[in-house]
Motif scaffolding. Sequence first.
Motif, PDB file in Angstrom:
ATOM      1  N   ALA A 141      47.331  -6.341  38.040  1.00  0.00           N
ATOM      2  CA  ALA A 141      46.128  -6.568  38.845  1.00  0.00           C
ATOM      3  C   ALA A 141      46.484  -6.758  40.313  1.00  0.00           C
ATOM      4  N   ASP A 142      47.591  -7.444  40.590  1.00  0.00           N
ATOM      5  CA  ASP A 142      48.011  -7.658  41.973  1.00  0.00           C
ATOM      6  C   ASP A 142      48.434  -6.337  42.619  1.00  0.00           C
ATOM      7  N   ASN A 143      49.174  -5.527  41.874  1.00  0.00           N
ATOM      8  CA  ASN A 143      49.595  -4.236  42.422  1.00  0.00           C
ATOM      9  C   ASN A 143      48.413  -3.308  42.655  1.00  0.00           C
ATOM     10  N   LEU A 144      47.442  -3.328  41.760  1.00  0.00           N
ATOM     11  CA  LEU A 144      46.253  -2.498  41.942  1.00  0.00           C
ATOM     12  C   LEU A 144      45.459  -2.957  43.163  1.00  0.00           C
ATOM     13  N   ARG A 145      45.376  -4.264  43.365  1.00  0.00           N
ATOM     14  CA  ARG A 145      44.669  -4.809  44.525  1.00  0.00           C
ATOM     15  C   ARG A 145      45.385  -4.414  45.812  1.00  0.00           C
ATOM     16  N   MET A 146      46.708  -4.464  45.788  1.00  0.00           N
ATOM     17  CA  MET A 146      47.486  -4.058  46.956  1.00  0.00           C
ATOM     18  C   MET A 146      47.229  -2.594  47.295  1.00  0.00           C
ATOM     19  N   SER A 147      47.278  -1.736  46.302  1.00  0.00           N
ATOM     20  CA  SER A 147      47.068  -0.306  46.541  1.00  0.00           C
ATOM     21  C   SER A 147      45.677  -0.037  47.090  1.00  0.00           C
ATOM     22  N   GLU A 148      44.690  -0.759  46.599  1.00  0.00           N
ATOM     23  CA  GLU A 148      43.327  -0.564  47.096  1.00  0.00           C
ATOM     24  C   GLU A 148      43.186  -1.057  48.530  1.00  0.00           C
ATOM     25  N   ASN A 149      43.776  -2.200  48.839  1.00  0.00           N
ATOM     26  CA  ASN A 149      43.711  -2.705  50.209  1.00  0.00           C
ATOM     27  C   ASN A 149      44.391  -1.746  51.184  1.00  0.00           C
ATOM     28  N   TYR A 150      45.500  -1.174  50.752  1.00  0.00           N
ATOM     29  CA  TYR A 150      46.201  -0.208  51.592  1.00  0.00           C
ATOM     30  C   TYR A 150      45.342   1.032  51.804  1.00  0.00           C
ATOM     31  N   ARG A 151      44.742   1.516  50.746  1.00  0.00           N
ATOM     32  CA  ARG A 151      43.890   2.704  50.849  1.00  0.00           C
ATOM     33  C   ARG A 151      42.745   2.467  51.837  1.00  0.00           C
ATOM     34  N   LEU A 152      42.144   1.287  51.780  1.00  0.00           N
ATOM     35  CA  LEU A 152      41.016   0.989  52.664  1.00  0.00           C
ATOM     36  C   LEU A 152      41.443   0.996  54.137  1.00  0.00           C
ATOM     37  N   GLU A 153      42.647   0.501  54.439  1.00  0.00           N
ATOM     38  CA  GLU A 153      43.115   0.522  55.820  1.00  0.00           C
ATOM     39  C   GLU A 153      43.402   1.946  56.277  1.00  0.00           C
TER      40      GLU A 153
END
Length: 233
Positions: A141-153
Amino acid sequence: MKITYIHHSSFLVEMDQAAFLFDYFEGQLPEILDKPLVIFSSHRHGDHFSPVIFELADQAEQVLYVLSDDIWRKRAPQELRRRILFMGPDEEASINLPPAVHVRTMKSTDEGVAFLVECGGKRIYHAGDLNNWVWSGEPEADNLRMSENYRLELEKMKGNHVDVAFVPLDPRQEGDFYRGMDGFMRTVGADVVFPMHFWGDFTVTDKLKQLECSADYRGRVMEIHRCGEEFVI
């Protein structure tokens, strides 16, 4: 445009009218005397910022600083405060040296900001620690959240033509080392991109180029072989 790899995530970019130094904390610097110098620090981590940058205040025709606002203001000498611009995420600022320099920031997925710098019709991106920090052994879940935050930036920069980019390629991430670079090149892209934050492992670029996912952009990934290496773009 001449680019010198200093060390770790630090690069010196020299244009006709100005020079830009990113995330310097140690290493041999070329001499800059005949043009303004803007020094950028993306965040307060010791491998991206050191007060030693303030010792460079007289090393060029004019020296200004653009620092992430997570860097404590008290670390800057009082006599230089008027030369320093502190910026947080999702901000824009214009600096008239001349030349005119426009700076835009994105929110890092670690600390501080990434910089998108426009000058003389060129656009330069320095990621700082904005990266897809996926780690083996961390909760999914943490890795998925990281990837999504990166994508948004990255989406915030989509559609901007980037001439030169500096993006992490960190071997500590093991099998996931390429994710940040791959995401950037697919979503934003750049005419040329320099790996950084690779902790002295100069083989990491070749490892990226051997991956099938890099086929569409591997020719634009610059290979760095040593500190102090110069490139003309």
